[in-house]
Design an enzyme around this catalytic site. Structure first.
Site, mmCIF file in Angstrom:
data_model
loop_
_atom_site.group_PDB
_atom_site.id
_atom_site.type_symbol
_atom_site.label_atom_id
_atom_site.label_comp_id
_atom_site.label_asym_id
_atom_site.label_seq_id
_atom_site.Cartn_x
_atom_site.Cartn_y
_atom_site.Cartn_z
ATOM 1 N N ASP A 55 -38.561 53.311 4.564
ATOM 2 C CA ASP A 55 -37.222 52.747 4.527
ATOM 3 C C ASP A 55 -37.158 51.478 5.380
ATOM 4 O OD1 ASP A 55 -34.570 52.554 3.840
ATOM 5 O OD2 ASP A 55 -33.875 53.898 5.428
ATOM 6 N N CYS A 103 -33.269 53.670 -4.664
ATOM 7 C CA CYS A 103 -33.911 54.100 -3.422
ATOM 8 C C CYS A 103 -32.861 54.943 -2.712
ATOM 9 C CB CYS A 103 -34.396 52.904 -2.607
ATOM 10 S SG CYS A 103 -33.223 51.548 -2.467
ATOM 11 N N SER A 104 -32.473 54.591 -1.501
ATOM 12 C CA SER A 104 -31.392 55.310 -0.846
ATOM 13 C C SER A 104 -30.074 54.580 -1.080
ATOM 14 C CB SER A 104 -31.679 55.452 0.656
ATOM 15 O OG SER A 104 -30.683 56.236 1.281
ATOM 16 N N ALA A 105 -29.998 53.343 -0.605
ATOM 17 C CA ALA A 105 -28.786 52.555 -0.823
ATOM 18 C C ALA A 105 -28.777 51.881 -2.197
ATOM 19 C CB ALA A 105 -28.644 51.497 0.269
ATOM 20 N N GLY A 106 -29.964 51.636 -2.756
ATOM 21 C CA GLY A 106 -30.044 50.994 -4.060
ATOM 22 C C GLY A 106 -30.034 49.484 -3.993
ATOM 23 N N ILE A 107 -30.428 48.916 -2.843
ATOM 24 C CA ILE A 107 -30.459 47.460 -2.729
ATOM 25 C C ILE A 107 -31.770 46.939 -2.128
ATOM 26 C CG2 ILE A 107 -27.973 47.075 -2.677
ATOM 27 C CD1 ILE A 107 -28.079 47.001 0.348
ATOM 28 N N GLY A 108 -32.358 47.645 -1.174
ATOM 29 C CA GLY A 108 -33.551 47.156 -0.494
ATOM 30 C C GLY A 108 -34.809 47.322 -1.312
ATOM 31 N N ARG A 109 -35.324 48.532 -1.345
ATOM 32 C CA ARG A 109 -36.523 48.804 -2.133
ATOM 33 C C ARG A 109 -36.266 48.630 -3.629
ATOM 34 N NH1 ARG A 109 -38.177 54.277 1.154
ATOM 35 N NH2 ARG A 109 -35.957 54.281 1.645
ATOM 36 N N GLN A 135 -32.863 43.842 1.315
ATOM 37 C CA GLN A 135 -32.141 44.053 2.560
ATOM 38 C C GLN A 135 -32.714 43.329 3.763
ATOM 39 O OE1 GLN A 135 -31.850 48.418 2.471
ATOM 40 N NE2 GLN A 135 -29.891 48.230 3.488
#
Length: 545
Positions: free
Chosen positions: A430, A475-481, A519
Site C-alpha cells: 500500500d 485496490c483499497s481506495a481505488g486511486i493509487g495502485r 496517489q
C-alpha cells in the site's frame, strides 16, 4: 448597416485579439472540453427529442461517406443553412457534439483523425453569429483535440476573414498549421476532389440528410452496449490517443534522464495541484457517504457508474468511476475495495456492465489494517450469495505473484449466469510500488490475454468495442495502485501501437475521470521506470536510437 463589413465597427483591436485567442489558444486541453460542456449546459443529449432531433436533420451537419488519403474522417458544417432567429446556439452545439462524437467512435477515425470543414461559402451576415463561431471553434479545439487533424474554414466572407487574418499572425505555428482559412478554389490543395462534395468543387454527390437519418434511425440498434449501459453522454469521450506532446522512446529517455527521480516527483506535484473538473454531489449525500471506504476518495458525478434502478432502492450510487483506455472509451471501472455493506452493489455492477475480468491490486489485510472485504468465495467450490447474485468459486490457479480465480455468477432474478475471472496481484505494498516492474507487466499481460479470450468466447453476443466491456480495477481506495495499473496499460498500449507515449498527459487525463488517480510521487515515477524496463527487455531502446 451594409452586409460587407457589419461586424468590423463592433470589433476593436482588443476584442479581435481576445476573439482569436479565445477560439484557438489551447489545442489539446481535455479540461477545456469539460469547461465548454459545463459552460454550455451540455450534459445529457437526447437525439430523438426536439429541438435536437430536427437540428440533426437540418442538413447543416454531416460526415462524408469517404475518408481523406490518410484515413481521416471528414465532417462538414454548412453555415449558410443556419438561421439564428430560429435555432439557438445551444442546440447547434449539442448537434455538433453529438455528430462529431459519433463520427470518432470508429476505430479507424480514432487512429487516423478527423478533418473539419467549416463551410462559410454563400453565407451572409444573417447566417452568422460571432458568439456561435467562437463557441464552435472552442468546441473543436477542446472537445476533440487528439483526433482533430485540421480545421478548414472555407469561403469566409470578408467581415469574418479580415479580423481573422490580422490575428492569425499571433497564433503559434502548430495552431496556424491546424486551422486554415481556405479559398474555395484552393480547397482541392488540401483535400482530393474525390473527397469533396460537388458544391465545394469536388466529385462527391452530397446527401446532407442521409448520414444523419441513418445515424438516428440506427442508434438504438447499433449503439455500443457499453454506451447504452453507462448512462453518460456519448459526447463525453476522452479516450487516450497520441496528443501533440507524445514522445518517442528516445525523447522519453532524454526526458527521464534530464529530470531524474526528483524532477519526475516535481512533475507529479504540479499534476496534483490541478483540481478535478467536475463535482461530487452524489458521493457527498448523507445516505451515500457510508458507501465510501474513505471520506476523501469520492466519485465525480460526471463519470460515476450508476447502478440500475431497483424497486425500493434509495440510491444508484457505488464508489466506482468509468475510465477511458487507449483508444477505448470506458476501458476500466476504477473502484474502491468493496465494503461488506457494498458486496451486493459490487456484483450488481459487474453483472450490469458485462464485466469479464476483475483486477485486484491489494490484499484484504495489510500491515494489520483492513484494506478490502472478502467479497468473493475464497476456496474452490465455495459459494456465497450477495443480494440477488450468487457467486461460485470454480477454480483457483496460483502463480508466483498473483492468483487467478474463475468465478461463476448466477442472477437469481432472471436465472442467467456468467463467468468472470478474478486476478489478485500479491506483490504490491500500500502507498508503495511493486517490488519488480517486470512482474507487474507480466501480470498485466496475463490480464489482457484473459480479457481477449473472454471477449472472443462471447462471439456475436458482444457488439461493442473489439477489446470488450470494461475491466474492473480496484485496490483499497481505488486511486493509487488502481491508477498506476491503468496508466501503465495505456502507455504501453500506445507505445506498442504508435511508438510514442506521454505519462504526464495520460495521468492528467485519467484524473479527470477518477479524481486523484495515482496517489504518490513514487507511483508516478514507477510508471516511468516500468516503461523503461519493459523497453529494455523488449529490445526497443536500441531500435529507437
Amino acid at each position: 448597416m451594409g452586409k460587407c463589413s457589419p461586424a468590423l465597427p463592433h470589433l476593436s483591436q482588443l476584442i479581435v485579439v481576445a476573439y482569436i485567442e479565445d477560439c484557438l489558444g489551447g489545442f489539446g486541453s481535455f479540461e477545456s472540453k469539460c469547461e465548454t460542456r459545463l459552460k454550455e449546459g451540455i450534459v445529457k443529449l437526447q437525439p430523438q427529442e426536439e429541438p435536437l432531433h430536427s437540428e440533426l436533420l437540418s442538413g447543416k451537419f454531416t460526415v462524408l461517406s469517404v475518408r481523406d488519403p490518410s484515413g481521416a474522417s471528414i465532417a462538414l458544417y454548412t453555415a449558410k443553412l443556419h438561421r439564428p432567429n430560429k435555432t439557438g446556439n445551444h442546440v447547434v452545439l449539442q448537434a455538433l457534439f453529438y455528430l462529431l462524437d459519433r463520427a470518432v467512435e470508429s476505430f479507424e477515425t480514432q487512429r487516423n483523425g478527423l478533418v473539419f470543414i467549416y463551410d462559410m461559402a454563400g453565407s451572409n451576415y444573417t447566417n452568422f453569429e460571432l458568439d456561435l463561431s467562437k463557441k464552435i471553434l472552442n468546441l473543436l479545439k477542446g472537445a476533440f483535440p487528439a483526433r482533430l487533424k485540421k480545421v478548414l474554414i472555407v469561403g469566409a466572407p470578408v467581415w469574418f476573414r479580415v479580423p481573422y487574418n490580422l490575428l492569425s499572425l499571433l497564433l503559434k505555428e502548430k495552431l496556424r498549421e491546424r486551422v486554415q482559412m481556405v479559398k474555395m478554389s484552393d480547397l482541392h490543395q488540401h483535400l482530393p476532389r474525390d473527397c469533396l462534395p460537388e458544391h465545394l468543387g469536388g466529385l462527391l454527390p452530397l446527401d446532407p440528410h442521409g448520414w444523419n437519418e441513418q445515424l438516428l434511425a440506427g442508434q438504438n440498434a447499433h449503439v455500443d452496449p457499453v454506451d447504452e449501459l453507462v448512462g453518460i453522454p456519448l459526447a463525453d469521450s476522452s479516450v487516450h490517443t497520441p496528443g501533440l506532446e507524445a514522445m518517442c522512446l528516445q525523447e522519453f529517455m532524454a526526458h527521464l534522464g534530464r529530470l531524474q527521480r526528483s524532477g519526475i516527483h516535481l512533475e507529479y506535484v504540479e499534476i496534483r495541484k490541478e483540481q478535478p473538473p467536475g463535482t461530487f454531489h452524489c458521493a457527498l449525500t448523507a445516505y451515500n457517504q457510508e458507501r465510501n471506504r474513505y471520506g476523501d476518495v469520492l466519485c465525480l458525478d460526471q463519470t460515476r457508474v450508476c447502478l440500475k434502478t431497483r424497486q425500493n432502492e434509495r440510491s444508484d450510487y457505488i464508489n466506482a468511476s468509468f475510465m477511458d483506455g487507449y483508444k477505448q472509451k470506458n476501458a476500466y471501472i476504477g473502484t474502491q475495495g468493496p465494503l461488506e455493506k457494498t458486496y451486493g452493489d459490487f456484483w450488481r455492477m459487474v453483472w450490469e456492465q458485462n464485466v469479464l475480468v476483475i483486477v485486484m491490486a491489494t490484499r484484504t489485510n495489510e500491515g494489520g489494517r483492513k484494506k478490502c472485504g472478502q467479497y468473493w468465495p475464497l476456496e474452490e467450490g465455495g459459494q456465497e450469495v450477495y443480494s440477488h447474485m450468487a457467486v461460485v468459486n470454480q477454480r483457483v490457479d496460483n502463480h508466483s505473484h498473483y492468483s487467478q480465480t474463475t468465478l461463476e455468477l448466477y442472477n437469481m432474478e432472471n436465472c442467467e449466469q456468467k463467468q468472470v475471472t478474478h486476478f489478485q496481484y500479491l506483490s504490491w505494498p500500500d502507498y508503495g510500488v511493486p517490488t519488480s516492474a517486470l512482474t507487474l507487466i507480466d501480470f498485466l499481460g496475463a490480464v489482457k490475454r484473459q480479457q481477449r479470450q473472454a471477449v472472443k468466447g462471447m462471439g456475436p453476443r458482444w457488439r461493442g468495442h473489439p477489446l470488450g466491456p470494461p475491466m474492473v480495477v480496484h485496490c483499497s481506495a481505488g486511486i493509487g495502485r488502481t491508477g498506476t495499473f491503468c496508466a501503465l496499460d495505456i502507455c504501453l498500449s500506445q507505445l506498442q501501437d504508435m511508438g510514442t507515449l506521454n505519462v504526464c498527459q495520460t495521468v492528467r487525463w485519467m484524473r479527470t475521470q477518477r479524481a486523484f488517480t495515482i496517489q504518490t510521487p513514487d507511483q508516478y515515477y514507477f510508471c516511468h521506470n516500468a516503461i523503461l524496463e519493459h523497453a529494455q527487455r523488449q529490445g526497443l531502446l536500441s531500435a529507437s536510437q
